[in-house]
Design an enzyme around this catalytic site. Structure first.
Site, PDB file in Angstrom:
ATOM      1  CD  GLU A  35      12.469 -16.696 -19.449  1.00  0.00           C
ATOM      2  OE1 GLU A  35      13.290 -15.826 -19.812  1.00  0.00           O
ATOM      3  OE2 GLU A  35      12.430 -17.838 -19.933  1.00  0.00           O
ATOM      4  CB  THR A  66       8.379 -18.209 -22.054  1.00  0.00           C
ATOM      5  OG1 THR A  66       7.551 -19.168 -21.412  1.00  0.00           O
ATOM      6  CG2 THR A  66       9.647 -17.997 -21.259  1.00  0.00           C
ATOM      7  CG  ASP A 127      14.164 -22.029 -32.002  1.00  0.00           C
ATOM      8  OD1 ASP A 127      15.052 -21.552 -32.749  1.00  0.00           O
ATOM      9  OD2 ASP A 127      14.246 -22.054 -30.769  1.00  0.00           O
ATOM     10  CB  ALA A 144      14.950 -11.035 -33.021  1.00  0.00           C
ATOM     11  CE1 TYR A 164      20.230 -17.716 -28.097  1.00  0.00           C
ATOM     12  CE2 TYR A 164      20.350 -15.630 -29.305  1.00  0.00           C
ATOM     13  CZ  TYR A 164      19.615 -16.678 -28.788  1.00  0.00           C
ATOM     14  OH  TYR A 164      18.256 -16.705 -28.950  1.00  0.00           O
ATOM     15  CG  HIS A 168      21.151 -18.583 -32.495  1.00  0.00           C
ATOM     16  ND1 HIS A 168      20.893 -19.192 -33.703  1.00  0.00           N
ATOM     17  CD2 HIS A 168      20.031 -18.725 -31.749  1.00  0.00           C
ATOM     18  CE1 HIS A 168      19.654 -19.656 -33.701  1.00  0.00           C
ATOM     19  NE2 HIS A 168      19.110 -19.390 -32.526  1.00  0.00           N
ATOM     20  CG  ASN A 180      21.087 -10.976 -35.124  1.00  0.00           C
ATOM     21  OD1 ASN A 180      20.310 -10.259 -35.751  1.00  0.00           O
ATOM     22  ND2 ASN A 180      20.675 -11.870 -34.240  1.00  0.00           N
ATOM     23  NE  ARG A 183      21.041  -7.446 -38.546  1.00  0.00           N
ATOM     24  CZ  ARG A 183      22.076  -8.237 -38.813  1.00  0.00           C
ATOM     25  NH1 ARG A 183      23.212  -7.720 -39.241  1.00  0.00           N
ATOM     26  NH2 ARG A 183      21.981  -9.547 -38.660  1.00  0.00           N
ATOM     27  CD  GLN A 231      13.388 -30.976 -17.131  1.00  0.00           C
ATOM     28  OE1 GLN A 231      13.677 -30.209 -16.211  1.00  0.00           O
ATOM     29  NE2 GLN A 231      12.164 -31.427 -17.323  1.00  0.00           N
ATOM     30  CG  PHE A 235      16.382 -26.945 -22.623  1.00  0.00           C
ATOM     31  CD1 PHE A 235      15.411 -27.013 -23.618  1.00  0.00           C
ATOM     32  CD2 PHE A 235      16.744 -25.696 -22.135  1.00  0.00           C
ATOM     33  CE1 PHE A 235      14.817 -25.861 -24.118  1.00  0.00           C
ATOM     34  CE2 PHE A 235      16.166 -24.536 -22.623  1.00  0.00           C
ATOM     35  CZ  PHE A 235      15.197 -24.622 -23.614  1.00  0.00           C
ATOM     36  CG  HIS A 285      16.298 -12.753 -17.074  1.00  0.00           C
ATOM     37  ND1 HIS A 285      15.162 -11.965 -16.987  1.00  0.00           N
ATOM     38  CD2 HIS A 285      15.916 -13.871 -17.741  1.00  0.00           C
ATOM     39  CE1 HIS A 285      14.144 -12.585 -17.581  1.00  0.00           C
ATOM     40  NE2 HIS A 285      14.570 -13.749 -18.039  1.00  0.00           N
ATOM     41  NE  ARG A 291       9.718 -27.391 -10.120  1.00  0.00           N
ATOM     42  CZ  ARG A 291       8.726 -28.049  -9.528  1.00  0.00           C
ATOM     43  NH1 ARG A 291       8.448 -27.814  -8.273  1.00  0.00           N
ATOM     44  NH2 ARG A 291       8.026 -28.942 -10.190  1.00  0.00           N
TER      45      ARG A 291
HETATM   46  P1  FAD Z   1      17.549 -13.656 -33.986  1.00  0.00           P
HETATM   47  O1  FAD Z   1      18.191 -12.574 -33.233  1.00  0.00           O
HETATM   48  O2  FAD Z   1      16.680 -13.290 -35.141  1.00  0.00           O
HETATM   49  O3  FAD Z   1      18.721 -14.617 -34.494  1.00  0.00           O
HETATM   50  C1  FAD Z   1      18.453 -15.942 -34.920  1.00  0.00           C
HETATM   51  C2  FAD Z   1      19.584 -16.459 -35.784  1.00  0.00           C
HETATM   52  O4  FAD Z   1      19.554 -15.845 -37.046  1.00  0.00           O
HETATM   53  C3  FAD Z   1      20.978 -16.190 -35.225  1.00  0.00           C
HETATM   54  O5  FAD Z   1      21.800 -17.281 -35.571  1.00  0.00           O
HETATM   55  C4  FAD Z   1      21.398 -14.928 -35.953  1.00  0.00           C
HETATM   56  O6  FAD Z   1      22.787 -14.794 -35.972  1.00  0.00           O
HETATM   57  C5  FAD Z   1      20.775 -15.186 -37.322  1.00  0.00           C
HETATM   58  N1  FAD Z   1      20.399 -13.969 -38.065  1.00  0.00           N
HETATM   59  C6  FAD Z   1      19.824 -12.861 -37.589  1.00  0.00           C
HETATM   60  N2  FAD Z   1      19.584 -11.976 -38.563  1.00  0.00           N
HETATM   61  C7  FAD Z   1      20.007 -12.558 -39.707  1.00  0.00           C
HETATM   62  C8  FAD Z   1      20.019 -12.171 -41.064  1.00  0.00           C
HETATM   63  N3  FAD Z   1      19.556 -10.990 -41.487  1.00  0.00           N
HETATM   64  N4  FAD Z   1      20.543 -13.037 -41.977  1.00  0.00           N
HETATM   65  C9  FAD Z   1      21.018 -14.263 -41.601  1.00  0.00           C
HETATM   66  N5  FAD Z   1      21.035 -14.684 -40.326  1.00  0.00           N
HETATM   67  C10 FAD Z   1      20.534 -13.840 -39.386  1.00  0.00           C
HETATM   68  N6  FAD Z   1      11.798 -18.917 -27.795  1.00  0.00           N
HETATM   69  C11 FAD Z   1      10.439 -19.011 -27.784  1.00  0.00           C
HETATM   70  O7  FAD Z   1       9.845 -19.676 -28.655  1.00  0.00           O
HETATM   71  N7  FAD Z   1       9.685 -18.373 -26.821  1.00  0.00           N
HETATM   72  C12 FAD Z   1      10.265 -17.624 -25.837  1.00  0.00           C
HETATM   73  O8  FAD Z   1       9.558 -17.078 -24.987  1.00  0.00           O
HETATM   74  C13 FAD Z   1      11.694 -17.509 -25.811  1.00  0.00           C
HETATM   75  N8  FAD Z   1      12.314 -16.751 -24.877  1.00  0.00           N
HETATM   76  C14 FAD Z   1      13.688 -16.611 -24.915  1.00  0.00           C
HETATM   77  C15 FAD Z   1      14.322 -15.765 -23.988  1.00  0.00           C
HETATM   78  C16 FAD Z   1      15.703 -15.616 -23.991  1.00  0.00           C
HETATM   79  C17 FAD Z   1      16.346 -14.682 -22.988  1.00  0.00           C
HETATM   80  C18 FAD Z   1      16.489 -16.333 -24.931  1.00  0.00           C
HETATM   81  C19 FAD Z   1      17.992 -16.216 -24.919  1.00  0.00           C
HETATM   82  C20 FAD Z   1      15.875 -17.166 -25.870  1.00  0.00           C
HETATM   83  C21 FAD Z   1      14.475 -17.306 -25.885  1.00  0.00           C
HETATM   84  N9  FAD Z   1      13.820 -18.095 -26.831  1.00  0.00           N
HETATM   85  C22 FAD Z   1      12.435 -18.195 -26.832  1.00  0.00           C
HETATM   86  C23 FAD Z   1      14.584 -18.867 -27.833  1.00  0.00           C
HETATM   87  C24 FAD Z   1      14.748 -18.114 -29.168  1.00  0.00           C
HETATM   88  O9  FAD Z   1      13.492 -17.948 -29.794  1.00  0.00           O
HETATM   89  C25 FAD Z   1      15.682 -18.951 -30.043  1.00  0.00           C
HETATM   90  O10 FAD Z   1      16.962 -18.979 -29.485  1.00  0.00           O
HETATM   91  C26 FAD Z   1      15.731 -18.579 -31.524  1.00  0.00           C
HETATM   92  O11 FAD Z   1      16.408 -19.616 -32.227  1.00  0.00           O
HETATM   93  C27 FAD Z   1      16.469 -17.288 -31.845  1.00  0.00           C
HETATM   94  O12 FAD Z   1      15.765 -16.192 -31.437  1.00  0.00           O
HETATM   95  P2  FAD Z   1      16.463 -14.724 -31.485  1.00  0.00           P
HETATM   96  O13 FAD Z   1      15.438 -13.757 -31.074  1.00  0.00           O
HETATM   97  O14 FAD Z   1      17.746 -14.739 -30.785  1.00  0.00           O
HETATM   98  O15 FAD Z   1      16.698 -14.636 -33.070  1.00  0.00           O
END
Ligand code: FAD
Length: 313
Positions: A35, A66, A127, A144, A164, A168, A180, A183, A231, A235, A285, A291
């Site tokens: 990545e 990203t 986020d 998502a 996660y 999460h 989730n 799903r 750092q 994070f 991954h 780097r």
């Molecule tokens: P989701 O799968 O939608 O889940 C988010 C939260 O909502 C979870 O707590 C889930 O349990 C809850 N949820 C899901 N569906 C429902 C529902 N119907 N009702 C109620 N709650 C629900 N962020 C960026 O901005 N850019 C990036 O490029 C990026 N890359 C990433 C790559 C990886 C491998 C990872 C692990 C994270 C990355 N992130 C990135 C961070 C990510 O966007 C955040 O962690 C974000 O908060 C959740 O994204 P998600 O796709 O997991 O969300």
């Protein structure tokens, strides 16, 4: 009476920690993906492309780029991913989030990727800006899983999603978060990539729970080689990764010694991937942070060798 050394006494008493199994040098090397983040300045761009060229001979299955918070790097992500598709032999994957955008806007970005020859999307919710809680955009994809379903309707993308092992941070429960994940996979994603973690057993237990929940798709561990401990600790607090006390202890006193930090970092990550490998994990991954050296060294330890001999530095 003969005095027995404390170590031997413990050994005789059976207080043993088993060694890692010997390497199986005839096993095929693991599959890797890397990545990157899109560069902001010409200097960072140069650093990124040096990193890409250095890691290319390791023949990753794909490399992902990203998408900045709230889509803030859209143009730079698109430019980087398109250049990867145009100018390299690598398979690029574009991260795409749905936060703060309408469905039409997100769909247009996805169509743009398809037109640029990009066939793999890492589909994410994203986020809300710092300090505010997440709320779906009124005309957008809510989560998502909805984005995955939307992408499926647009084109035959390969889709990866996030998982996660430590749950999460805003999930209602660990079970709800696992539901989730299921799903997202049932909506058409083919693999999950995990948030990085330091406690390897947490990931292995997560795999058990995922299997019990009927998830059979690959859940690829996200490996973050950490050399800037402070750092990483900051994070990790934001993204819900726990930082074990032993990690802080290992970096204690190295603040002014970047070389020692890098050596410690590679040993920590090497130990982690070797433990995972010994437990049957054969895909990884890497969060490279643009780097190459730590990732390259750890891949080497995993048995991955460059295609066509040693890479140019
Ligand atoms: P989701 O799968 O939608 O889940 C988010 C939260 O909502 C979870 O707590 C889930 O349990 C809850 N949820 C899901 N569906 C429902 C529902 N119907 N009702 C109620 N709650 C629900 N962020 C960026 O901005 N850019 C990036 O490029 C990026 N890359 C990433 C790559 C990886 C491998 C990872 C692990 C994270 C990355 N992130 C990135 C961070 C990510 O966007 C955040 O962690 C974000 O908060 C959740 O994204 P998600 O796709 O997991 O969300």
């Amino acid at each position: 009476m003969t005095k027995v050394a404390p170590t031997l006494q413990r050994w005789l008493a059976g207080e043993r920690i088993g060694p890692l199994p010997a390497r199986n040098t005839s096993a095929p090397p693991p599959a890797l993906s890397f990545e990157f983040f899109p560069p902001k300045t010409p200097a960072l761009k140069q650093q990124l492309w040096h990193c890409i060229h250095r890691l290319t001979p390791l023949a990753p299955r794909f490399v992902s780029v990203t998408y900045g918070a709230g889509g803030s790097t859209h143009a730079r992500t698109h430019a980087t991913v398109s250049r990867l598709a145009r100018e390299t032999s690598l398979v690029p994957a574009a991260h795409l989030t749905c936060v703060g955008a309408t469905r039409d806007e997100v769909d247009a970005v996805a169509r743009g990727y398809w037109a640029a020859g990009v066939r793999h999307i890492v589909a994410l919710r994203g986020d809300a800006p710092a300090g505010s809680a997440y709320a779906p955009h009124p005309g957008g994809y809510d989560y998502a899983s909805d984005l995955v379903a939307g992408l499926r309707r647009i084109a035959d993308f390969e889709i990866s999603v996030a998982a996660y092992p430590e749950t999460h941070p805003s999930a209602m429960s660990a079970q709800a978060d696992l539901d989730n994940l299921k799903r997202k996979l049932d909506s058409g994603a083919t693999r999950a990539i995990t948030q990085y973690f330091f406690d390897t057993s947490t990931y292995l237990r997560f795999l058990d729970r995922a299997l019990a929940a009927g998830i059979t798709a690959p859940i690829v561990p996200g490996i973050m080689p950490v050399s800037n401990y402070e750092q990483a600790a900051r994070f990790s607090a934001l993204c819900g990764t726990s930082v074990p006390a032993w990690l802080g202890h290992l970096f204690e006193g190295t603040e002014n010694d970047p070389e020692i930090r890098r050596i410690v970092a590679s040993i920590v990550a090497a130990e982690q991937v070797r433990t995972l490998q010994a437990n049957g994990v054969d895909e990884f991954h890497f969060y490279t942070l643009n780097r190459p050296d730590l990732t390259y060294a750890i891949a080497h330890i995993l048995g991955v060798r460059p295609k066509g001999g040693l890479a140019d530095r």
